[in-house]
Write a protein that holds these residues in place. Structure first.
Motif, PDB file in Angstrom:
ATOM      1  N   ILE A 183     -27.166  80.934  -2.265  1.00 28.54           N
ATOM      2  CA  ILE A 183     -26.638  81.297  -0.960  1.00 28.54           C
ATOM      3  C   ILE A 183     -26.908  82.772  -0.669  1.00 28.54           C
ATOM      4  N   GLN A 184     -27.491  83.023   0.492  1.00 30.65           N
ATOM      5  CA  GLN A 184     -27.793  84.394   0.886  1.00 30.65           C
ATOM      6  C   GLN A 184     -26.505  85.129   1.280  1.00 30.65           C
ATOM      7  N   HIS A 185     -26.369  86.340   0.796  1.00 32.23           N
ATOM      8  CA  HIS A 185     -25.174  87.119   1.115  1.00 32.23           C
ATOM      9  C   HIS A 185     -25.424  88.593   0.809  1.00 32.23           C
ATOM     10  N   THR A 186     -24.583  89.437   1.388  1.00 32.55           N
ATOM     11  CA  THR A 186     -24.589  90.860   1.052  1.00 32.55           C
ATOM     12  C   THR A 186     -23.611  91.078  -0.087  1.00 32.55           C
ATOM     13  N   PRO A 187     -24.071  91.540  -1.248  1.00 36.36           N
ATOM     14  CA  PRO A 187     -23.172  91.684  -2.397  1.00 36.36           C
ATOM     15  C   PRO A 187     -22.014  92.654  -2.114  1.00 36.36           C
ATOM     16  N   ARG A 188     -20.815  92.202  -2.376  1.00 30.87           N
ATOM     17  CA  ARG A 188     -19.613  93.022  -2.236  1.00 30.87           C
ATOM     18  C   ARG A 188     -18.859  93.019  -3.563  1.00 30.87           C
ATOM     19  N   LEU A 189     -17.964  93.985  -3.718  1.00 30.28           N
ATOM     20  CA  LEU A 189     -17.079  93.987  -4.879  1.00 30.28           C
ATOM     21  C   LEU A 189     -15.931  93.022  -4.612  1.00 30.28           C
ATOM     22  N   LEU A 190     -15.712  92.099  -5.526  1.00 31.57           N
ATOM     23  CA  LEU A 190     -14.700  91.065  -5.350  1.00 31.57           C
ATOM     24  C   LEU A 190     -13.536  91.255  -6.314  1.00 31.57           C
ATOM     25  N   HIS A 191     -12.341  91.003  -5.828  1.00 37.96           N
ATOM     26  CA  HIS A 191     -11.144  90.995  -6.668  1.00 37.96           C
ATOM     27  C   HIS A 191     -11.129  89.708  -7.478  1.00 37.96           C
ATOM     28  N   LEU A 192     -11.263  88.575  -6.828  1.00 39.96           N
ATOM     29  CA  LEU A 192     -11.382  87.218  -7.365  1.00 39.96           C
ATOM     30  C   LEU A 192     -10.073  86.647  -7.922  1.00 39.96           C
ATOM     31  N   ASP A 193      -8.972  87.353  -7.786  1.00 36.66           N
ATOM     32  CA  ASP A 193      -7.673  86.778  -8.136  1.00 36.66           C
ATOM     33  C   ASP A 193      -6.611  87.355  -7.202  1.00 36.66           C
ATOM     34  N   VAL A 215     -15.945  91.476  -9.905  1.00 37.75           N
ATOM     35  CA  VAL A 215     -17.173  90.688  -9.777  1.00 37.75           C
ATOM     36  C   VAL A 215     -17.959  91.202  -8.573  1.00 37.75           C
ATOM     37  N   VAL A 216     -19.290  91.093  -8.643  1.00 44.46           N
ATOM     38  CA  VAL A 216     -20.138  91.361  -7.488  1.00 44.46           C
ATOM     39  C   VAL A 216     -20.621  90.019  -6.947  1.00 44.46           C
ATOM     40  N   GLY A 217     -20.427  89.794  -5.637  1.00 43.21           N
ATOM     41  CA  GLY A 217     -20.862  88.532  -5.064  1.00 43.21           C
ATOM     42  C   GLY A 217     -20.529  88.424  -3.600  1.00 43.21           C
ATOM     43  N   ASP A 218     -20.493  87.211  -3.109  1.00 38.31           N
ATOM     44  CA  ASP A 218     -20.228  86.932  -1.706  1.00 38.31           C
ATOM     45  C   ASP A 218     -18.730  87.072  -1.436  1.00 38.31           C
ATOM     46  N   ARG A 219     -18.389  87.870  -0.429  1.00 43.32           N
ATOM     47  CA  ARG A 219     -16.988  88.095  -0.072  1.00 43.32           C
ATOM     48  C   ARG A 219     -16.259  86.789   0.240  1.00 43.32           C
ATOM     49  N   LEU A 220     -16.999  85.761   0.687  1.00 45.38           N
ATOM     50  CA  LEU A 220     -16.366  84.507   1.080  1.00 45.38           C
ATOM     51  C   LEU A 220     -15.804  83.744  -0.117  1.00 45.38           C
ATOM     52  N   LEU A 221     -16.329  83.985  -1.318  1.00 43.98           N
ATOM     53  CA  LEU A 221     -15.727  83.382  -2.502  1.00 43.98           C
ATOM     54  C   LEU A 221     -14.344  83.971  -2.729  1.00 43.98           C
ATOM     55  N   ASP A 222     -14.211  85.268  -2.500  1.00 44.93           N
ATOM     56  CA  ASP A 222     -12.911  85.932  -2.605  1.00 44.93           C
ATOM     57  C   ASP A 222     -11.924  85.336  -1.602  1.00 44.93           C
ATOM     58  N   VAL A 223     -12.397  85.119  -0.379  1.00 48.19           N
ATOM     59  CA  VAL A 223     -11.544  84.539   0.664  1.00 48.19           C
ATOM     60  C   VAL A 223     -11.116  83.133   0.264  1.00 48.19           C
ATOM     61  N   GLU A 249     -18.554  84.287  10.922  1.00 44.32           N
ATOM     62  CA  GLU A 249     -19.440  83.565  11.827  1.00 44.32           C
ATOM     63  C   GLU A 249     -19.414  82.070  11.494  1.00 44.32           C
ATOM     64  N   THR A 250     -20.090  81.263  12.313  1.00 38.75           N
ATOM     65  CA  THR A 250     -20.137  79.813  12.096  1.00 38.75           C
ATOM     66  C   THR A 250     -20.702  79.480  10.724  1.00 38.75           C
ATOM     67  N   ASP A 251     -21.781  80.151  10.336  1.00 34.78           N
ATOM     68  CA  ASP A 251     -22.377  79.915   9.017  1.00 34.78           C
ATOM     69  C   ASP A 251     -21.405  80.279   7.890  1.00 34.78           C
ATOM     70  N   ILE A 253     -18.169  79.857   7.921  1.00 37.98           N
ATOM     71  CA  ILE A 253     -17.204  78.768   7.776  1.00 37.98           C
ATOM     72  C   ILE A 253     -17.795  77.649   6.932  1.00 37.98           C
ATOM     73  N   ILE A 254     -19.094  77.376   7.127  1.00 37.13           N
ATOM     74  CA  ILE A 254     -19.770  76.364   6.311  1.00 37.13           C
ATOM     75  C   ILE A 254     -19.796  76.802   4.851  1.00 37.13           C
ATOM     76  N   LYS A 255     -20.136  78.061   4.621  1.00 37.80           N
ATOM     77  CA  LYS A 255     -20.162  78.579   3.250  1.00 37.80           C
ATOM     78  C   LYS A 255     -18.772  78.570   2.630  1.00 37.80           C
ATOM     79  N   LEU A 256     -17.772  78.810   3.453  1.00 41.02           N
ATOM     80  CA  LEU A 256     -16.397  78.840   2.948  1.00 41.02           C
ATOM     81  C   LEU A 256     -16.021  77.491   2.349  1.00 41.02           C
ATOM     82  N   ASP A 257     -16.492  76.390   2.941  1.00 42.61           N
ATOM     83  CA  ASP A 257     -16.234  75.062   2.381  1.00 42.61           C
ATOM     84  C   ASP A 257     -16.866  74.918   0.998  1.00 42.61           C
TER      85      ASP A 257
END
Length: 332
Positions: A183-193, A215-223, A249-251, A253-257
């Motif tokens: 999945i394409q994303h801009t790497p962000r610093l994630l809390h993850l808990d 963790v470094v990754g997609d912010r939407l995983l954190d969400v 964005e719409t994309d 929301i799809i990634k969030l699933d």
């Protein structure tokens, strides 16, 4: 897993450590749920604690990563506890120990947490961009994983907890991951808990962030990880707060699933593994009320049913096969 015997040993070591290092004779264990061993240190039982001592359990998050992320948050004017001591010599603890200044805070039910403010704070945390992917190397400050897809897959499979989940569902976990791409994303610093157990509400009415995984990754995983246990209303409030500073964005929301699938499988594995260990101790758990690591208070059945319901919503076809097999098994 913690045992009463191990708890007693670590508590006695913490008491001696507190006196020798800080001259504080009062040591109060922070009751479960805690992955690590946490203690409140002070001068006497009648006064407010002065320090918090965390002793790392062997399977928990690296404290070096925790320090690294908290220092970044502090530089971004996000409220975090002040670290005053870090012991990684292994000479005394045979593990890591870290001491923070105690943050005076109010204990409230997780259902009363200001979810909109929680979401807004997470959005601010996500302004910190990262390099690489996966768990952060605290020396280099970059993610040291091979690929984001690999990180997501490993998180869903959850190590040796995979067989427990697959036996429980009657489904190969890989079925849920068939469409998982890089999945394409801009790497962000994630809390993850990030949840009510790891966000203190100070007596000054401010939110204080604690216990990041790093963790470094997609912010939407954190969400996704933050909303997976929220009620529909809590979820709505959290996302409204988040979107006030970080657009979805719409994309997205799809990634969030996709990320909610990863988070649900991971958490289901944690719950089932913990449940198995407690059953080996002959504990009856079906209706036992638990103070979960995310701050929720509910029974085992309630928690399992929530995860199953979410998988039903995200993957109706796969989960319908599970129900069909169960009905066939019962009829036979």
């Amino acid at each position: 897993m913690k045992t009463p015997e191990k708890n007693a040993i670590v508590y006695d070591m913490a008491r001696q450590y507190s006196i020798a290092k800080f001259g504080m004779p009062t040591v109060i264990p922070v009751s479960d749920p805690c992955v690590n061993y946490n203690f409140l240190l002070g001068n006497n039982h009648d006064s407010e604690p002065s320090l918090v001592l965390k002793v790392r359990d062997g399977t928990s998050t690296d404290f070096e990563r925790e320090k690294f992320i908290l220092h970044i948050y502090k530089s971004m004017n996000i409220n975090v506890p002040e670290e005053i001591h870090f012991d990684k010599t292994h000479n005394y603890w045979d593990t890591e120990a870290i001491v923070y200044r105690y943050v005076p805070n109010k204990k409230i039910d997780s259902a009363l947490y200001p979810q909109r403010e929680m979401g807004k704070t997470l959005a601010h945390m996500h302004k910190a961009q990262g390099t690489g992917t996966g768990n952060i190397d605290p020396v280099l400050g970059i993610g040291k994983g091979k690929s984001w897809k690999e990180f997501l897959r490993n998180r869903a499979l959850n190590g040796d907890r995979r067989p427990i989940v697959e036996s429980y569902l009657g489904i190969n976990i890989e079925r849920f991951l068939e469409d998982l791409e890089e999945i394409q994303h801009t790497p962000r610093l994630l809390h993850l808990d990030y949840n009510p157990a790891n966000v203190l509400i100070g007596t000054d009415q401010q939110l204080y962030v604690i216990d990041p995984v790093g963790v470094v990754g997609d912010r939407l995983l954190d969400v996704a990880n933050s909303i997976i246990n929220l009620s529909p209303n809590e979820r709505e409030q959290f996302l409204m707060g988040y979107e006030s500073d970080e657009q979805l964005e719409t994309d997205d929301i799809i990634k969030l699933d996709i990320y909610e699938t990863i988070a649900t499988l991971n958490k289901l594995g944690n719950v089932l593994s913990y449940k198995k260990e407690l059953r080996l101790q002959s504990q009856n758990l079906e209706d036992k009320i638990v103070h979960w690591l995310d701050g929720k208070v509910e029974s085992w059945i309630e928690r399992e049913r929530r995860y199953l319901k979410r998988l039903d919503e995200l993957h109706p076809e796969i989960m319908s096969e599970r129900r069909t097999r169960r009905i066939t098994s019962i009829s036979v």
